[in-house]
Structure formats: C-alpha cells, structure tokens
Motif scaffolding. Structure first.
Motif, mmCIF file in Angstrom:
data_model
loop_
_atom_site.group_PDB
_atom_site.id
_atom_site.type_symbol
_atom_site.label_atom_id
_atom_site.label_comp_id
_atom_site.label_asym_id
_atom_site.label_seq_id
_atom_site.Cartn_x
_atom_site.Cartn_y
_atom_site.Cartn_z
ATOM 1 N N THR A 128 -0.923 -5.244 5.619
ATOM 2 C CA THR A 128 -0.268 -4.087 5.019
ATOM 3 C C THR A 128 1.173 -3.987 5.500
ATOM 4 O O THR A 128 1.497 -4.321 6.636
ATOM 5 C CB THR A 128 -1.005 -2.785 5.366
ATOM 6 O OG1 THR A 128 -1.063 -2.648 6.794
ATOM 7 C CG2 THR A 128 -2.407 -2.794 4.798
ATOM 8 N N ILE A 129 2.030 -3.543 4.584
ATOM 9 C CA ILE A 129 3.420 -3.216 4.901
ATOM 10 C C ILE A 129 3.662 -1.849 4.283
ATOM 11 O O ILE A 129 3.749 -1.713 3.058
ATOM 12 C CB ILE A 129 4.392 -4.259 4.329
ATOM 13 C CG1 ILE A 129 4.110 -5.641 4.916
ATOM 14 C CG2 ILE A 129 5.833 -3.851 4.588
ATOM 15 C CD1 ILE A 129 4.925 -6.756 4.285
ATOM 16 N N GLY A 130 3.752 -0.816 5.123
ATOM 17 C CA GLY A 130 3.782 0.538 4.584
ATOM 18 C C GLY A 130 2.530 0.781 3.769
ATOM 19 O O GLY A 130 1.415 0.580 4.251
ATOM 20 N N GLU A 131 2.709 1.161 2.488
ATOM 21 C CA GLU A 131 1.555 1.381 1.614
ATOM 22 C C GLU A 131 1.279 0.185 0.700
ATOM 23 O O GLU A 131 0.448 0.280 -0.208
ATOM 24 C CB GLU A 131 1.772 2.649 0.776
ATOM 25 C CG GLU A 131 1.813 3.920 1.608
ATOM 26 C CD GLU A 131 1.900 5.177 0.768
ATOM 27 O OE1 GLU A 131 1.823 5.065 -0.476
ATOM 28 O OE2 GLU A 131 2.038 6.265 1.355
ATOM 29 N N CYS A 132 1.970 -0.926 0.936
ATOM 30 C CA CYS A 132 1.756 -2.144 0.145
ATOM 31 C C CYS A 132 0.780 -3.071 0.858
ATOM 32 O O CYS A 132 0.787 -3.168 2.091
ATOM 33 C CB CYS A 132 3.080 -2.871 -0.077
ATOM 34 S SG CYS A 132 4.287 -1.950 -1.048
ATOM 35 N N THR A 133 -0.025 -3.754 0.077
ATOM 36 C CA THR A 133 -1.000 -4.690 0.624
ATOM 37 C C THR A 133 -0.704 -6.093 0.097
ATOM 38 O O THR A 133 -0.550 -6.291 -1.115
ATOM 39 C CB THR A 133 -2.428 -4.287 0.227
ATOM 40 O OG1 THR A 133 -2.713 -2.990 0.766
ATOM 41 C CG2 THR A 133 -3.442 -5.283 0.758
#
Length: 224
Positions: A128-133
């Motif tokens: 995950t990067i912030g709310e991105c997967t």
C-alpha cells in the motif's frame, strides 16, 4: 454559462529521479488523496531524493525494492534509517545480492550498505501507498528475487530491470537465467495488458503493447 468540470486528480502520481553513475530510475510514487508515498529503488544520490520530497510535499511512508543490485538498493538501508520507515521487497531469493552490497559498492563506486528488509515480498502480495494498492508480481530471471509493482487502476507498472524500451534485463550476472526472464515477461507481464505503461530500471518509459510489437528480444514476432 457553466464552467467546465475540473478533471479529478489521478489516484497515483510518479516522479522519476535517475540516481547513481548507472542512471538508475529511482521512482517516487504517491497517493494524491493522502500525499503519502514511497520511493521505489532508492539506489543512491540521497540529496536528490530529499529534494524530491521537498518539491512534492510527499510524506514518505516506506521504501520499496524491485531487486538486490547495488544501483537499485545500495542506499536503501541508510535512507530507511534516516526516514524511520520500513523496507518492503524484494523476494527473498535476492538475499544473496543484498548480502554483497558493501562489496559491490566498492566495485562500482557506489555507496552500498547491507540491510534486512522489514518485509520480503512474494508473488501475489500487495503493498500500500497511502490509499493506493499495488500488486506484487515475482519476475525472476535478471535476479532470482526480482519483483514488479503494478497499479491496476492506473494501468501502470514499475518493472526494474526485467524489461526496457527495446531491450530486456541482463542475465549474465550470478543467478541470472535468460529463459526464466523471457518467461517472466511473456507469462507475468504481458497478461497485465498492452495498455500498461511501465517505468524501467533505466531509460525511457514505454508500454507493454509497444514492446510486444517492437522489442527485438520479446516481441510477438520474434518469439513466434
């Protein structure tokens, strides 16, 4: 008169920062909603990476690694300690390469420090990067533990040294395997879609579709 709607920001943004004498594409990737991000393959030239943080205003929450070669991760351990963030990747078969970062650093004139990832990655994992997967795709051949990071929603991948515009990764290093690399590209990357744009470990970006048409190593015509 109604003002035209402002298009929404893409969920993921990317900045490419070439580092080390080998001009390796370190990539800063961040979630536009949270402004939280990660560096992928922080190989060196940390002053440049600090400048990228200041310019973008991104909060770095982790460092990701595609594979264990010196130009891709020589400075990752030191940078993770400086930022106080975890390291995720590569797959554990690249422990061999990470264990020799000090030695390879002297050989190539790059500051290299051995490190232990916080999390080894496996095929089918997500990060995950912030709310991105991002999906993790294990693509051995250049190195045995090489992984690719794929953001399906953006049709975007970071492929390290698996594939380049017009070329493929070297397999003449220890533990390299040419046929395994070809299989990784054709069986793991091509199914992701021709429309996927990718950042390679060196050189300009391209798409999988373009490489299937024009790459003299892995085009559909050459492999037919």
């Amino acid at each position: 008169m109604t003002e035209p709607a402002t298009p929404p920001a893409p969920p993921l943004k990317v900045a490419i920062i070439p580092v080390t004498p080998l001009q390796q594409n370190c990539t800063l990737v961040w979630c536009t909603k949270t402004m939280r991000g990660a560096f992928i393959d922080a190989g060196g030239d940390l002053a440049l990476l600090r400048q990228a943080i200041a310019k973008t205003g991104v909060t770095i929450e982790k460092l990701l690694v595609t594979h264990g070669h010196i130009d891709h991760c020589g400075a990752t351990g030191a940078f993770a300690r400086e930022l106080g963030v975890p390291i995720e990747g590569p797959e554990e078969a690249d422990r061999f390469w990470i264990a020799r970062l000090d030695e390879d650093g002297r050989k190539y004139g790059i500051d290299g420090q051995v490190f232990e990832p916080t999390r080894w990655l496996h095929d089918g994992d997500t990060v995950t990067i912030g709310e991105c997967t991002l999906d993790v795709v294990h693509c051995p051949g250049h190195t045995p533990g090489h992984v690719v990071f794929f953001h399906a929603a953006s049709r975007f991948a970071i492929v390290g040294d698996v594939l380049f515009q017009g070329s493929i990764g070297r397999t003449d290093f220890p533990l390299g395997n040419h046929q395994q690399l070809i299989d990784s590209i054709t069986q793991k990357l091509w199914p992701l879609g021709n429309d996927v744009t990718f950042v390679p470990g060196h050189g300009p970006v391209s798409t999988f579709g373009r490489e299937r048409q024009t790459n003299s190593y892995v085009s559909d015509y050459m492999l037919a």
